[in-house]
Design a protein around this motif. Sequence first.
Motif, PDB file in Angstrom:
ATOM      1  N   LEU A 270       0.826  -1.213   0.000  1.00 37.40           N
ATOM      2  CA  LEU A 270       0.000   0.000   0.000  1.00 37.40           C
ATOM      3  C   LEU A 270       0.861   1.264   0.000  1.00 37.40           C
ATOM      4  O   LEU A 270       0.451   2.297  -0.534  1.00 37.40           O
ATOM      5  CB  LEU A 270      -0.973  -0.006   1.175  1.00 37.40           C
ATOM      6  N   GLN A 271       2.064   1.188   0.556  1.00 42.28           N
ATOM      7  CA  GLN A 271       2.964   2.339   0.490  1.00 42.28           C
ATOM      8  C   GLN A 271       3.421   2.579  -0.952  1.00 42.28           C
ATOM      9  O   GLN A 271       3.612   3.719  -1.357  1.00 42.28           O
ATOM     10  CB  GLN A 271       4.158   2.134   1.426  1.00 42.28           C
ATOM     11  N   ARG A 272       3.562   1.510  -1.723  1.00 44.41           N
ATOM     12  CA  ARG A 272       3.860   1.668  -3.158  1.00 44.41           C
ATOM     13  C   ARG A 272       2.686   2.342  -3.862  1.00 44.41           C
ATOM     14  O   ARG A 272       2.874   3.213  -4.704  1.00 44.41           O
ATOM     15  CB  ARG A 272       4.125   0.306  -3.809  1.00 44.41           C
TER      16      ARG A 272
ATOM     17  N   TRP B  65      -5.732   8.527  -3.041  1.00 41.88           N
ATOM     18  CA  TRP B  65      -6.606   7.390  -3.343  1.00 41.88           C
ATOM     19  C   TRP B  65      -7.647   7.257  -2.224  1.00 41.88           C
ATOM     20  O   TRP B  65      -7.289   7.131  -1.059  1.00 41.88           O
ATOM     21  CB  TRP B  65      -5.748   6.131  -3.418  1.00 41.88           C
ATOM     22  N   PRO B  66      -8.927   7.276  -2.552  1.00 40.33           N
ATOM     23  CA  PRO B  66      -9.967   7.205  -1.520  1.00 40.33           C
ATOM     24  C   PRO B  66      -9.819   5.965  -0.626  1.00 40.33           C
ATOM     25  O   PRO B  66      -9.715   4.845  -1.115  1.00 40.33           O
ATOM     26  CB  PRO B  66     -11.270   7.139  -2.326  1.00 40.33           C
ATOM     27  N   GLY B  67      -9.782   6.206   0.674  1.00 37.26           N
ATOM     28  CA  GLY B  67      -9.695   5.123   1.651  1.00 37.26           C
ATOM     29  C   GLY B  67      -8.287   4.631   1.936  1.00 37.26           C
ATOM     30  O   GLY B  67      -8.078   3.866   2.888  1.00 37.26           O
ATOM     31  N   LEU B  68      -7.315   5.041   1.133  1.00 36.49           N
ATOM     32  CA  LEU B  68      -5.954   4.519   1.292  1.00 36.49           C
ATOM     33  C   LEU B  68      -5.342   4.911   2.631  1.00 36.49           C
ATOM     34  O   LEU B  68      -4.759   4.072   3.320  1.00 36.49           O
ATOM     35  CB  LEU B  68      -5.059   4.986   0.135  1.00 36.49           C
ATOM     36  N   GLN B  69      -5.475   6.166   3.014  1.00 37.44           N
ATOM     37  CA  GLN B  69      -4.862   6.614   4.271  1.00 37.44           C
ATOM     38  C   GLN B  69      -5.454   5.858   5.466  1.00 37.44           C
ATOM     39  O   GLN B  69      -4.734   5.510   6.397  1.00 37.44           O
ATOM     40  CB  GLN B  69      -5.003   8.129   4.442  1.00 37.44           C
TER      41      GLN B  69
END
Length: 156
Positions: A130-132, A140-144
Amino acid sequence: MDSLDDLFSRLRVATSPTEIEALQDGIWQLWLTTNHPLLDKHLEAGMRALSAEEYTVAIAEFTELTTASPEYAEGWNKRATAYYLRGEFNAALRDVRETLRLEPRHFGALSGWAAILRTIGDNRGALLVLQRLEKLCPGWPGLQNQLRSLRDALEE
């Protein structure tokens, strides 16, 4: 039409969900273009089978696609999806790796890879993947939230 590189450079700085979605759609349109009628036939048949949850048929169609055009990253990604949905995580991971070898910016493959890793309990691996993805599109929605959740799980 925008080039893939242009769309990705804009995606890297996009912040609004609407803009991110539009850029992703543009990228998917390019990724889903085979420029060959026979390849299109296998891609479309595989996608129909995937939608109908006929994973064996989908895998067969995507295998035809990857055999006929091994440099076409989306064929590998679609087959990875079919394997994942059928619960064959090792096969899915092999195809994800091939997708990313051909197109390192493939956010669909990265997202799928992280989902597989979370499913099998590899939170550290999922965080790295996910860091990539975050480097490609921090907004990106929801990524954080996913990143925070994984970091919290790893600190426990």
